[in-house]
Scaffold this motif. Structure first.
Motif, PDB file in Angstrom:
ATOM      1  N   PRO A 258       0.744  -1.372   0.048  1.00 46.83           N
ATOM      2  CA  PRO A 258       0.367   0.060  -0.102  1.00 46.83           C
ATOM      3  C   PRO A 258       0.398   1.389  -0.114  1.00 46.83           C
ATOM      4  CG  PRO A 258      -0.925  -1.836   1.323  1.00 46.83           C
ATOM      5  CD  PRO A 258      -0.056  -2.243   1.293  1.00 46.83           C
ATOM      6  N   ALA A 259       1.608   1.075   0.736  1.00 46.70           N
ATOM      7  CA  ALA A 259       2.591   2.958   0.796  1.00 46.70           C
ATOM      8  C   ALA A 259       3.567   3.229  -0.190  1.00 46.70           C
ATOM      9  CB  ALA A 259       3.327   2.282   1.905  1.00 46.70           C
ATOM     10  N   SER A 260       4.088   1.533  -1.178  1.00 44.87           N
ATOM     11  CA  SER A 260       4.913   2.564  -1.844  1.00 44.87           C
ATOM     12  C   SER A 260       4.152   1.726  -2.986  1.00 44.87           C
ATOM     13  CB  SER A 260       6.115   0.402  -2.175  1.00 44.87           C
ATOM     14  OG  SER A 260       5.047  -0.539  -2.642  1.00 44.87           O
ATOM     15  N   PHE A 261       3.250   1.460  -3.426  1.00 44.92           N
ATOM     16  CA  PHE A 261       2.191   1.422  -5.492  1.00 44.92           C
ATOM     17  C   PHE A 261       1.042   2.077  -4.985  1.00 44.92           C
ATOM     18  CE2 PHE A 261       0.547  -0.242  -8.320  1.00 44.92           C
ATOM     19  CZ  PHE A 261       1.204  -1.255  -9.255  1.00 44.92           C
ATOM     20  N   ALA A 262       0.981   2.571  -3.826  1.00 43.67           N
ATOM     21  CA  ALA A 262      -1.336   3.174  -3.699  1.00 43.67           C
ATOM     22  C   ALA A 262      -1.267   4.137  -2.558  1.00 43.67           C
ATOM     23  CB  ALA A 262      -2.070   1.278  -4.018  1.00 43.67           C
ATOM     24  N   GLY A 263      -0.282   4.929  -2.456  1.00 47.61           N
ATOM     25  CA  GLY A 263      -0.319   5.531  -1.454  1.00 47.61           C
ATOM     26  C   GLY A 263      -1.463   6.169  -0.896  1.00 47.61           C
ATOM     27  N   ASP A 264      -2.234   6.334  -2.308  1.00 48.21           N
ATOM     28  CA  ASP A 264      -3.294   7.658  -2.342  1.00 48.21           C
ATOM     29  C   ASP A 264      -4.942   6.651  -2.397  1.00 48.21           C
ATOM     30  OD1 ASP A 264      -2.626   7.596  -4.774  1.00 48.21           O
ATOM     31  OD2 ASP A 264      -2.696   9.221  -5.378  1.00 48.21           O
ATOM     32  N   LEU A 265      -4.835   5.614  -2.183  1.00 44.22           N
ATOM     33  CA  LEU A 265      -5.967   4.688  -2.714  1.00 44.22           C
ATOM     34  C   LEU A 265      -6.258   4.850  -1.018  1.00 44.22           C
ATOM     35  CD1 LEU A 265      -5.014   2.303  -5.497  1.00 44.22           C
ATOM     36  CD2 LEU A 265      -6.465   4.283  -5.922  1.00 44.22           C
ATOM     37  N   PRO A 266      -7.376   4.746  -0.874  1.00 39.00           N
ATOM     38  CA  PRO A 266      -8.553   4.011   0.230  1.00 39.00           C
ATOM     39  C   PRO A 266      -7.504   2.794   0.926  1.00 39.00           C
ATOM     40  CG  PRO A 266     -10.460   4.803  -1.382  1.00 39.00           C
ATOM     41  CD  PRO A 266      -9.269   4.403  -1.995  1.00 39.00           C
ATOM     42  N   ALA A 267      -7.114   2.830   2.059  1.00 37.53           N
ATOM     43  CA  ALA A 267      -6.719   1.252   2.649  1.00 37.53           C
ATOM     44  C   ALA A 267      -7.060   0.327   2.332  1.00 37.53           C
ATOM     45  CB  ALA A 267      -6.483   1.627   4.610  1.00 37.53           C
ATOM     46  N   ASP A 268      -8.638   0.100   1.876  1.00 29.84           N
ATOM     47  CA  ASP A 268      -9.121  -1.556   1.663  1.00 29.84           C
ATOM     48  C   ASP A 268      -8.993  -1.416   0.241  1.00 29.84           C
ATOM     49  OD1 ASP A 268     -10.498   0.734   0.824  1.00 29.84           O
ATOM     50  OD2 ASP A 268     -12.641  -0.708   0.703  1.00 29.84           O
ATOM     51  N   GLN A 269      -8.966  -0.982  -0.763  1.00 26.50           N
ATOM     52  CA  GLN A 269      -8.488  -1.012  -2.014  1.00 26.50           C
ATOM     53  C   GLN A 269      -7.131  -1.103  -2.003  1.00 26.50           C
ATOM     54  OE1 GLN A 269      -9.789   2.877  -4.437  1.00 26.50           O
ATOM     55  NE2 GLN A 269      -8.951   1.633  -6.211  1.00 26.50           N
ATOM     56  N   ALA A 270      -6.134  -0.500  -1.458  1.00 24.38           N
ATOM     57  CA  ALA A 270      -5.072  -0.890  -1.685  1.00 24.38           C
ATOM     58  C   ALA A 270      -4.967  -2.304  -0.953  1.00 24.38           C
ATOM     59  CB  ALA A 270      -3.564  -0.094  -0.883  1.00 24.38           C
ATOM     60  N   ALA A 271      -5.108  -2.631   0.047  1.00 24.76           N
ATOM     61  CA  ALA A 271      -5.413  -3.623   0.115  1.00 24.76           C
ATOM     62  C   ALA A 271      -5.481  -5.670  -0.522  1.00 24.76           C
ATOM     63  CB  ALA A 271      -5.464  -4.382   1.412  1.00 24.76           C
ATOM     64  N   PHE A 272      -6.573  -4.971  -1.431  1.00 25.78           N
ATOM     65  CA  PHE A 272      -7.116  -5.988  -2.488  1.00 25.78           C
ATOM     66  C   PHE A 272      -5.576  -5.588  -3.267  1.00 25.78           C
ATOM     67  CE2 PHE A 272      -9.025  -6.885  -5.900  1.00 25.78           C
ATOM     68  CZ  PHE A 272     -10.157  -8.254  -6.260  1.00 25.78           C
ATOM     69  N   MET A 273      -5.671  -5.033  -3.575  1.00 31.48           N
ATOM     70  CA  MET A 273      -4.735  -4.984  -4.641  1.00 31.48           C
ATOM     71  C   MET A 273      -3.414  -5.829  -4.337  1.00 31.48           C
ATOM     72  SD  MET A 273      -4.495  -1.275  -5.939  1.00 31.48           S
ATOM     73  CE  MET A 273      -3.488  -0.766  -7.402  1.00 31.48           C
ATOM     74  N   ALA A 274      -3.190  -5.340  -2.880  1.00 30.59           N
ATOM     75  CA  ALA A 274      -1.661  -5.915  -2.497  1.00 30.59           C
ATOM     76  C   ALA A 274      -2.003  -7.487  -2.444  1.00 30.59           C
ATOM     77  CB  ALA A 274      -1.444  -5.756  -1.391  1.00 30.59           C
ATOM     78  N   ASP A 275      -2.606  -7.954  -2.342  1.00 27.64           N
ATOM     79  CA  ASP A 275      -3.756  -9.534  -2.130  1.00 27.64           C
ATOM     80  C   ASP A 275      -3.480 -10.146  -3.838  1.00 27.64           C
ATOM     81  OD1 ASP A 275      -3.798  -9.778   0.097  1.00 27.64           O
ATOM     82  OD2 ASP A 275      -4.904  -9.587   1.224  1.00 27.64           O
TER      83      ASP A 275
END
Length: 230
Positions: free
Chosen positions: A132-149
């Protein structure tokens, strides 16, 4: 519309084409024909071939758009006669004979690198907790977590293969910088865009600007489309 170019969107590493949905919606709402390439991300040549399948299927000139590693793909695939413009979104812009690895090796050494884990069976992933911090720092936390998973394995061969002919040497290009990018350092983005002679804009955003700020991304694509409209 027949008097407008078609738009072909190419995703980068670790993600798939679904991330383009917000940009796709904005462009199609404005009457553009938009297609999204799904890269196998096994090799640069394979991904360029996948892009060419979509490019060649269009019945009008194409504005070819790439995010991140997708920039290398459009640099290789953009030599197609049907491509009239290239748009890079926080992307790699290799020259002929260069690879993504070549460009990464030139990144400023004083800046922290992306949290890429060691290769496993020929594929790369980002550290899930650091995604989340490296790739998607300005997205909502749940969206960044989904991208990570839902990361797409990125083949190491895709990073090492060289561009055979850089399309930006003969096609006009546009580039969006992202000032808070933790994957491709902003200074490296500026250097690549400057070398390509790209028309540039700046966004205060993360590497995932295509998802977090689709409106300015779509606006840049439309700017390119207007310039090269038949």
């Amino acid at each position: 519309m027949a008097d407008r170019p078609a738009i072909v969107l190419v995703h980068g590493g670790f993600v798939d084409g679904s991330g383009w949905r917000p940009v796709y919606d904005l462009l199609t709402r404005d009457g553009y024909r938009v297609c999204v390439v799904q890269n196998p991300t096994l090799s640069l040549q394979g991904d360029a071939a996948a892009a060419r399948l979509i490019i060649d299927a269009q019945d009008s000139p194409v504005v070819l758009v790439g995010h991140s590693y997708g920039g290398a793909v459009i640099t290789e695939a953009g030599t197609s006669p049907n491509v009239t413009a290239l748009v890079y979104i926080a992307a790699f812009v290799p020259d002929t004979g260069e690879s993504v690895n070549t460009l990464i090796s030139g990144f400023p050494t004083e800046l922290p690198g992306p949290p890429i884990l060691p290769p496993k069976d020929g594929f790369l992933f980002l550290d899930r907790d650091k995604f989340p911090a490296s790739f998607a720092g300005d997205l909502p936390a749940d969206q960044a977590a989904f991208m990570a998973d839902s990361q797409v394995p990125w083949g190491v061969d895709a990073l090492g293969q060289q561009v055979t002919e850089a399309a930006w040497r003969t096609k006009p290009s546009w580039y969006m910088f992202t000032t808070e990018d933790k994957m491709i350092p902003p200074p490296a983005q500026r250097t690549m865009a400057g070398r390509a002679g790209s028309t540039t804009v700046e966004a205060v955003g993360s590497h995932s600007v295509f998802a977090s700020q689709p409106a300015p991304v779509a606006d840049l694509i439309k700017r390119a489309a207007v310039v090269v409209a038949p």
